[in-house]
Design a protein around this motif. Structure first.
Motif, PDB file in Angstrom:
ATOM      1  N   CYS A  21       0.840  -1.194   0.000  1.00 35.50           N
ATOM      2  CA  CYS A  21       0.000   0.000   0.000  1.00 35.50           C
ATOM      3  C   CYS A  21       0.874   1.243   0.000  1.00 35.50           C
ATOM      4  N   GLU A  22       0.279   2.330  -0.437  1.00 32.66           N
ATOM      5  CA  GLU A  22       0.984   3.609  -0.569  1.00 32.66           C
ATOM      6  C   GLU A  22      -0.031   4.718  -0.341  1.00 32.66           C
ATOM      7  N   GLN A  23       0.369   5.755   0.383  1.00 34.20           N
ATOM      8  CA  GLN A  23      -0.495   6.927   0.525  1.00 34.20           C
ATOM      9  C   GLN A  23      -0.185   7.890  -0.603  1.00 34.20           C
TER      10      GLN A  23
ATOM     11  N   ARG B 265      -5.320   6.028   0.434  1.00 33.66           N
ATOM     12  CA  ARG B 265      -4.448   4.875   0.643  1.00 33.66           C
ATOM     13  C   ARG B 265      -4.766   3.915  -0.494  1.00 33.66           C
TER      14      ARG B 265
ATOM     15  N   ARG C 205       5.386  -3.124  -6.550  1.00 30.75           N
ATOM     16  CA  ARG C 205       6.068  -1.947  -5.992  1.00 30.75           C
ATOM     17  C   ARG C 205       6.173  -0.820  -7.022  1.00 30.75           C
TER      18      ARG C 205
ATOM     19  N   LEU D 254       2.722   0.877  -7.735  1.00 30.81           N
ATOM     20  CA  LEU D 254       2.300   1.823  -6.700  1.00 30.81           C
ATOM     21  C   LEU D 254       3.132   3.093  -6.723  1.00 30.81           C
ATOM     22  N   SER D 255       4.442   2.970  -6.821  1.00 30.98           N
ATOM     23  CA  SER D 255       5.281   4.173  -6.819  1.00 30.98           C
ATOM     24  C   SER D 255       5.062   4.997  -8.083  1.00 30.98           C
TER      25      SER D 255
ATOM     26  N   LYS E 263       1.802   6.958  -7.622  1.00 33.24           N
ATOM     27  CA  LYS E 263       2.040   8.103  -6.734  1.00 33.24           C
ATOM     28  C   LYS E 263       2.738   9.240  -7.490  1.00 33.24           C
TER      29      LYS E 263
END
Length: 148
Positions: free
Chosen positions: A7-9, A103, A130, A133-134, A137
């Motif tokens: 997960c990532e905010q 999130r 990974r 998600l990055s 963002k």
């Protein structure tokens, strides 16, 4: 089948996350591991229902087809239809943390097959999860003003 969740905010609302990940034609421009995407079938709302992906997993390029199920803007579920894996299923979930923060969770189960060495399995998980998600963002968060 091994299951992994990351997960990532993200400083963007859930709808922005959902929209970015369902605009399949633009994914290769900002998702580093995604090299090609083809929408094979659309749902009544015009969203990709059956989508084919080509992903660079560092050691090898892999191809796979997914059927997507949507709960806009909260989730994107994926069912494996075929490709270079033995099995593959997952779900993106977007949880609001206020008006402009989310999130983003990626819950994925990948079985690349028994003949895939451990380092290649790890690279595939890294490329698909990974990096996804990055990249999301980086794509959605506002860029700061550059100093003069």
């Amino acid at each position: 089948m091994p299951r992994v969740m990351f997960c990532e905010q993200i400083d963007a609302p859930p709808q922005a996350c959902f929209d970015a990940l369902t605009d399949f034609e633009t994914l290769p421009a900002w998702q580093g591991a995604v090299k090609a995407v083809r929408v094979l079938e659309r749902d009544a709302a015009g969203r990709g229902r059956v989508v084919e992906f080509e992903v660079d997993a560092k050691f090898k390029r892999v191809r796979y087809r997914l059927r997507h199920v949507y709960d806009e803007p909260h989730s994107i579920g994926s069912e494996y239809l075929g490709g270079d894996f033995r099995d593959f299923a997952g779900e993106w979930r977007f949880v609001a943390l206020g008006e402009q923060r989310t999130r983003a969770e990626l819950d994925l189960r990948i079985d690349p097959g028994r003949f895939v060495p451990g380092p290649v399995r790890a690279a595939i998980a890294d490329a698909v999860m990974r990096r996804a998600l990055s990249d999301l963002k980086r794509h959605l968060e506002p860029k700061g003003d550059s100093p003069l």
